[in-house]
Design a protein around this motif. Structure first.
Motif, PDB file in Angstrom:
ATOM      1  N   SER A 108       0.839  -1.193   0.000  1.00  0.00           N
ATOM      2  CA  SER A 108       0.000   0.000   0.000  1.00  0.00           C
ATOM      3  C   SER A 108       0.875   1.244   0.000  1.00  0.00           C
ATOM      4  O   SER A 108       1.871   1.322   0.722  1.00  0.00           O
ATOM      5  CB  SER A 108      -0.899   0.005   1.241  1.00  0.00           C
ATOM      6  OG  SER A 108      -1.793  -1.082   1.213  1.00  0.00           O
ATOM      7  N   SER A 109       0.486   2.227  -0.821  1.00  0.00           N
ATOM      8  CA  SER A 109       1.248   3.472  -0.946  1.00  0.00           C
ATOM      9  C   SER A 109       0.556   4.572  -0.155  1.00  0.00           C
ATOM     10  O   SER A 109      -0.667   4.723  -0.230  1.00  0.00           O
ATOM     11  CB  SER A 109       1.349   3.861  -2.421  1.00  0.00           C
ATOM     12  OG  SER A 109       2.051   5.075  -2.575  1.00  0.00           O
ATOM     13  N   TYR A 110       1.337   5.327   0.589  1.00  0.00           N
ATOM     14  CA  TYR A 110       0.805   6.422   1.391  1.00  0.00           C
ATOM     15  C   TYR A 110       1.405   7.728   0.903  1.00  0.00           C
ATOM     16  O   TYR A 110       2.571   7.780   0.513  1.00  0.00           O
ATOM     17  CB  TYR A 110       1.134   6.217   2.867  1.00  0.00           C
ATOM     18  CG  TYR A 110       0.498   4.975   3.446  1.00  0.00           C
ATOM     19  CD1 TYR A 110       1.150   3.750   3.381  1.00  0.00           C
ATOM     20  CD2 TYR A 110      -0.756   5.025   4.041  1.00  0.00           C
ATOM     21  CE1 TYR A 110       0.574   2.606   3.902  1.00  0.00           C
ATOM     22  CE2 TYR A 110      -1.344   3.888   4.560  1.00  0.00           C
ATOM     23  CZ  TYR A 110      -0.677   2.682   4.487  1.00  0.00           C
ATOM     24  OH  TYR A 110      -1.263   1.542   4.989  1.00  0.00           O
ATOM     25  N   GLU A 111       0.605   8.793   0.991  1.00  0.00           N
ATOM     26  CA  GLU A 111       1.059  10.109   0.534  1.00  0.00           C
ATOM     27  C   GLU A 111       1.555  10.926   1.718  1.00  0.00           C
ATOM     28  O   GLU A 111       0.889  11.016   2.746  1.00  0.00           O
ATOM     29  CB  GLU A 111      -0.081  10.844  -0.165  1.00  0.00           C
ATOM     30  CG  GLU A 111       0.346  12.148  -0.821  1.00  0.00           C
ATOM     31  CD  GLU A 111      -0.768  12.751  -1.656  1.00  0.00           C
ATOM     32  OE1 GLU A 111      -1.939  12.663  -1.230  1.00  0.00           O
ATOM     33  OE2 GLU A 111      -0.475  13.302  -2.734  1.00  0.00           O
ATOM     34  N   TYR A 112       2.726  11.521   1.545  1.00  0.00           N
ATOM     35  CA  TYR A 112       3.323  12.341   2.590  1.00  0.00           C
ATOM     36  C   TYR A 112       3.665  13.722   2.057  1.00  0.00           C
ATOM     37  O   TYR A 112       3.949  13.894   0.856  1.00  0.00           O
ATOM     38  CB  TYR A 112       4.603  11.674   3.125  1.00  0.00           C
ATOM     39  CG  TYR A 112       4.334  10.432   3.927  1.00  0.00           C
ATOM     40  CD1 TYR A 112       4.305   9.190   3.310  1.00  0.00           C
ATOM     41  CD2 TYR A 112       4.094  10.504   5.295  1.00  0.00           C
ATOM     42  CE1 TYR A 112       4.042   8.036   4.038  1.00  0.00           C
ATOM     43  CE2 TYR A 112       3.835   9.357   6.031  1.00  0.00           C
ATOM     44  CZ  TYR A 112       3.808   8.136   5.395  1.00  0.00           C
ATOM     45  OH  TYR A 112       3.544   6.996   6.115  1.00  0.00           O
ATOM     46  N   TRP A 113       3.648  14.699   2.980  1.00  0.00           N
ATOM     47  CA  TRP A 113       3.969  16.087   2.639  1.00  0.00           C
ATOM     48  C   TRP A 113       5.072  16.616   3.544  1.00  0.00           C
ATOM     49  O   TRP A 113       5.151  16.245   4.729  1.00  0.00           O
ATOM     50  CB  TRP A 113       2.737  16.979   2.833  1.00  0.00           C
ATOM     51  CG  TRP A 113       1.642  16.717   1.858  1.00  0.00           C
ATOM     52  CD1 TRP A 113       0.610  15.832   1.995  1.00  0.00           C
ATOM     53  CD2 TRP A 113       1.468  17.334   0.587  1.00  0.00           C
ATOM     54  NE1 TRP A 113      -0.181  15.869   0.879  1.00  0.00           N
ATOM     55  CE2 TRP A 113       0.310  16.783   0.005  1.00  0.00           C
ATOM     56  CE3 TRP A 113       2.179  18.308  -0.123  1.00  0.00           C
ATOM     57  CZ2 TRP A 113      -0.158  17.174  -1.254  1.00  0.00           C
ATOM     58  CZ3 TRP A 113       1.717  18.690  -1.371  1.00  0.00           C
ATOM     59  CH2 TRP A 113       0.562  18.125  -1.921  1.00  0.00           C
ATOM     60  N   GLY A 114       5.914  17.474   2.968  1.00  0.00           N
ATOM     61  CA  GLY A 114       6.855  18.212   3.780  1.00  0.00           C
ATOM     62  C   GLY A 114       6.152  19.362   4.482  1.00  0.00           C
ATOM     63  O   GLY A 114       4.976  19.630   4.250  1.00  0.00           O
ATOM     64  N   GLN A 115       6.888  20.068   5.317  1.00  0.00           N
ATOM     65  CA  GLN A 115       6.302  21.143   6.114  1.00  0.00           C
ATOM     66  C   GLN A 115       6.153  22.435   5.319  1.00  0.00           C
ATOM     67  O   GLN A 115       5.467  23.352   5.757  1.00  0.00           O
ATOM     68  CB  GLN A 115       7.163  21.390   7.363  1.00  0.00           C
ATOM     69  CG  GLN A 115       8.436  22.194   7.135  1.00  0.00           C
ATOM     70  CD  GLN A 115       9.558  21.396   6.518  1.00  0.00           C
ATOM     71  OE1 GLN A 115       9.430  20.218   6.183  1.00  0.00           O
ATOM     72  NE2 GLN A 115      10.716  22.046   6.378  1.00  0.00           N
ATOM     73  N   GLY A 116       6.781  22.492   4.168  1.00  0.00           N
ATOM     74  CA  GLY A 116       6.722  23.702   3.345  1.00  0.00           C
ATOM     75  C   GLY A 116       7.924  24.590   3.584  1.00  0.00           C
ATOM     76  O   GLY A 116       8.436  24.673   4.709  1.00  0.00           O
ATOM     77  N   ILE A 117       8.361  25.241   2.520  1.00  0.00           N
ATOM     78  CA  ILE A 117       9.506  26.142   2.625  1.00  0.00           C
ATOM     79  C   ILE A 117       9.227  27.377   1.775  1.00  0.00           C
ATOM     80  O   ILE A 117       8.718  27.279   0.660  1.00  0.00           O
ATOM     81  CB  ILE A 117      10.808  25.429   2.197  1.00  0.00           C
ATOM     82  CG1 ILE A 117      12.030  26.265   2.577  1.00  0.00           C
ATOM     83  CG2 ILE A 117      10.807  25.073   0.726  1.00  0.00           C
ATOM     84  CD1 ILE A 117      13.311  25.469   2.536  1.00  0.00           C
ATOM     85  N   GLN A 118       9.566  28.535   2.333  1.00  0.00           N
ATOM     86  CA  GLN A 118       9.249  29.802   1.663  1.00  0.00           C
ATOM     87  C   GLN A 118      10.290  30.131   0.602  1.00  0.00           C
ATOM     88  O   GLN A 118      11.504  30.047   0.847  1.00  0.00           O
ATOM     89  CB  GLN A 118       9.196  30.937   2.688  1.00  0.00           C
ATOM     90  CG  GLN A 118       8.895  32.298   2.090  1.00  0.00           C
ATOM     91  CD  GLN A 118       7.464  32.408   1.592  1.00  0.00           C
ATOM     92  OE1 GLN A 118       6.521  31.995   2.255  1.00  0.00           O
ATOM     93  NE2 GLN A 118       7.296  32.969   0.387  1.00  0.00           N
ATOM     94  N   VAL A 119       9.803  30.507  -0.570  1.00  0.00           N
ATOM     95  CA  VAL A 119      10.642  31.055  -1.633  1.00  0.00           C
ATOM     96  C   VAL A 119      10.085  32.437  -1.966  1.00  0.00           C
ATOM     97  O   VAL A 119       8.910  32.571  -2.316  1.00  0.00           O
ATOM     98  CB  VAL A 119      10.631  30.163  -2.880  1.00  0.00           C
ATOM     99  CG1 VAL A 119      11.315  30.861  -4.050  1.00  0.00           C
ATOM    100  CG2 VAL A 119      11.305  28.835  -2.583  1.00  0.00           C
ATOM    101  N   THR A 120      10.923  33.443  -1.841  1.00  0.00           N
ATOM    102  CA  THR A 120      10.515  34.817  -2.123  1.00  0.00           C
ATOM    103  C   THR A 120      11.437  35.397  -3.185  1.00  0.00           C
ATOM    104  O   THR A 120      12.657  35.384  -3.031  1.00  0.00           O
ATOM    105  CB  THR A 120      10.571  35.684  -0.865  1.00  0.00           C
ATOM    106  OG1 THR A 120       9.734  35.120   0.143  1.00  0.00           O
ATOM    107  CG2 THR A 120      10.103  37.102  -1.166  1.00  0.00           C
ATOM    108  N   VAL A 121      10.829  35.873  -4.270  1.00  0.00           N
ATOM    109  CA  VAL A 121      11.579  36.475  -5.369  1.00  0.00           C
ATOM    110  C   VAL A 121      11.239  37.959  -5.385  1.00  0.00           C
ATOM    111  O   VAL A 121      10.112  38.340  -5.719  1.00  0.00           O
ATOM    112  CB  VAL A 121      11.246  35.824  -6.714  1.00  0.00           C
ATOM    113  CG1 VAL A 121      12.133  36.406  -7.812  1.00  0.00           C
ATOM    114  CG2 VAL A 121      11.398  34.318  -6.626  1.00  0.00           C
ATOM    115  N   SER A 122      12.212  38.769  -5.023  1.00  0.00           N
ATOM    116  CA  SER A 122      11.960  40.204  -4.891  1.00  0.00           C
ATOM    117  C   SER A 122      13.272  40.969  -4.968  1.00  0.00           C
ATOM    118  O   SER A 122      14.315  40.486  -4.538  1.00  0.00           O
ATOM    119  CB  SER A 122      11.274  40.498  -3.557  1.00  0.00           C
ATOM    120  OG  SER A 122      11.121  41.892  -3.375  1.00  0.00           O
ATOM    121  N   SER A 123      13.179  42.159  -5.523  1.00  0.00           N
ATOM    122  CA  SER A 123      14.353  43.029  -5.554  1.00  0.00           C
ATOM    123  C   SER A 123      14.366  43.956  -4.346  1.00  0.00           C
ATOM    124  O   SER A 123      15.290  44.759  -4.188  1.00  0.00           O
ATOM    125  CB  SER A 123      14.379  43.837  -6.858  1.00  0.00           C
ATOM    126  OG  SER A 123      13.183  44.560  -7.007  1.00  0.00           O
TER     127      SER A 123
END
Length: 123
Positions: A108-123
């Protein structure tokens, strides 16, 4: 238990690059599909790119084609997202996703998620 841990996010100027990594650990027998999603403020989470165990890739978001590359290292249980020519509209929280078969629990296959990481593209 299985855990996905992301790294490599941060603040970058437009046109810059970042490389996200996501390492899976724990009671793992096999990792099947892996992928990266992102969620911008006020928007739903969406698939950016996915990769099969055999390294077949799919870029669900046409805006990243030619700029992002997804890859994986099965020996390290890690998936990567190389992001080049970043644009302000790439700003989002990026989430790693994996479909994992746990050791000693059949196929059986289970789905997992990471906690999330912020990417900000800005000058």
């Amino acid at each position: 238990q299985v855990h996905l841990v992301e790294s490599g996010g941060g603040l970058v100027q437009p046109g810059g690059s970042l490389r996200l990594s996501c390492a899976a650990s724990g009671n793992i027998f096999r990792i099947n599909d892996m992928g990266w999603y992102r969620q911008a403020p006020g928007k739903q989470r969406e698939l950016v790119a996915a990769i099969t165990r055999g390294a077949i890739t799919n870029f669900a978001d046409s805006s990243v084609k030619g700029r992002f590359t997804i890859s994986r290292d099965n020996a390290k249980s890690t998936v990567y997202l190389q992001m080049n020519s970043l644009k302000p509209e790439d700003t989002a929280v990026y989430y790693c996703n994996a479909k994992i078969i746990r050791r000693g629990e059949g196929l059986s296959s289970y789905e997992y998620w990471g906690q999330g990481i912020q990417v900000t593209v800005s000058s």
